[in-house]
Motif scaffolding. Sequence first.
Motif, PDB file in Angstrom:
ATOM      1  N   LYS A 112      -2.025   1.442  -4.313  1.00 33.73           N
ATOM      2  CA  LYS A 112      -3.326   1.770  -3.736  1.00 33.73           C
ATOM      3  C   LYS A 112      -3.175   2.058  -2.246  1.00 33.73           C
ATOM      4  CE  LYS A 112      -5.816  -1.016  -7.038  1.00 33.73           C
ATOM      5  NZ  LYS A 112      -6.697  -2.133  -7.274  1.00 33.73           N
ATOM      6  N   THR A 113      -4.086   2.883  -1.732  1.00 35.11           N
ATOM      7  CA  THR A 113      -4.084   3.168  -0.306  1.00 35.11           C
ATOM      8  C   THR A 113      -4.684   1.977   0.444  1.00 35.11           C
ATOM      9  OG1 THR A 113      -6.260   4.202  -0.335  1.00 35.11           O
ATOM     10  CG2 THR A 113      -4.348   5.648  -0.722  1.00 35.11           C
TER      11      THR A 113
ATOM     12  N   GLU B 162      -8.406   1.854  -0.217  1.00 35.19           N
ATOM     13  CA  GLU B 162      -8.739   1.313  -1.537  1.00 35.19           C
ATOM     14  C   GLU B 162      -8.593  -0.204  -1.572  1.00 35.19           C
ATOM     15  OE1 GLU B 162      -7.472   5.116  -4.337  1.00 35.19           O
ATOM     16  OE2 GLU B 162      -6.016   3.536  -3.944  1.00 35.19           O
TER      17      GLU B 162
ATOM     18  N   HIS C  91       1.292   6.965  -5.021  1.00 35.63           N
ATOM     19  CA  HIS C  91      -0.082   6.832  -5.523  1.00 35.63           C
ATOM     20  C   HIS C  91      -0.105   7.016  -7.048  1.00 35.63           C
ATOM     21  CE1 HIS C  91      -4.242   6.295  -5.302  1.00 35.63           C
ATOM     22  NE2 HIS C  91      -4.643   7.481  -4.940  1.00 35.63           N
ATOM     23  N   LYS C  92       0.661   7.985  -7.548  1.00 34.50           N
ATOM     24  CA  LYS C  92       0.730   8.208  -8.984  1.00 34.50           C
ATOM     25  C   LYS C  92       1.410   7.046  -9.710  1.00 34.50           C
ATOM     26  CE  LYS C  92       0.423  13.189  -9.076  1.00 34.50           C
ATOM     27  NZ  LYS C  92       0.996  14.446  -9.537  1.00 34.50           N
TER      28      LYS C  92
ATOM     29  N   SER D 294       4.135   9.999  -0.595  1.00 29.78           N
ATOM     30  CA  SER D 294       2.853   9.297  -0.714  1.00 29.78           C
ATOM     31  C   SER D 294       2.155   9.634  -2.017  1.00 29.78           C
ATOM     32  CB  SER D 294       1.934   9.650   0.460  1.00 29.78           C
ATOM     33  OG  SER D 294       2.446   9.145   1.658  1.00 29.78           O
TER      34      SER D 294
ATOM     35  N   SER E  64       0.829  -1.201   0.000  1.00 28.16           N
ATOM     36  CA  SER E  64       0.000   0.000   0.000  1.00 28.16           C
ATOM     37  C   SER E  64       0.871   1.261   0.000  1.00 28.16           C
ATOM     38  CB  SER E  64      -0.912   0.007   1.225  1.00 28.16           C
ATOM     39  OG  SER E  64      -0.143   0.166   2.396  1.00 28.16           O
ATOM     40  N   VAL E  65       0.230   2.369  -0.290  1.00 31.46           N
ATOM     41  CA  VAL E  65       0.918   3.665  -0.272  1.00 31.46           C
ATOM     42  C   VAL E  65       1.494   3.931   1.116  1.00 31.46           C
ATOM     43  CG1 VAL E  65       0.556   6.161  -0.426  1.00 31.46           C
ATOM     44  CG2 VAL E  65      -0.451   4.655  -2.137  1.00 31.46           C
TER      45      VAL E  65
END
Length: 70
Positions: free
Chosen positions: A61-62, A65, A56-57, A52, A2-3
């Motif tokens: 995914k967070t 998400e 994400h870019k 962060s 994850s992020v």
Amino acid sequence: MSVERATMAFAGFMVMLSLLLTATVHHNFFWLTLFVGANLFQSAFTRFCPASMLFHKLGLKTEAEIAQGK
């Protein structure tokens, strides 16, 4: 990953790298450690973290998400 986890891993790596550079190259690399710590501290309150946003870019995914199954 994850992020949030990537951000923590990146911050930990940068702290270890800056300490290694401080010990082996030049004592002024401790400023990098201070910068990373200050960035972590301010992001806890402002929720603004360039690392962060970059992760994400890049497609990570967070946690939210991932939990929603997106």
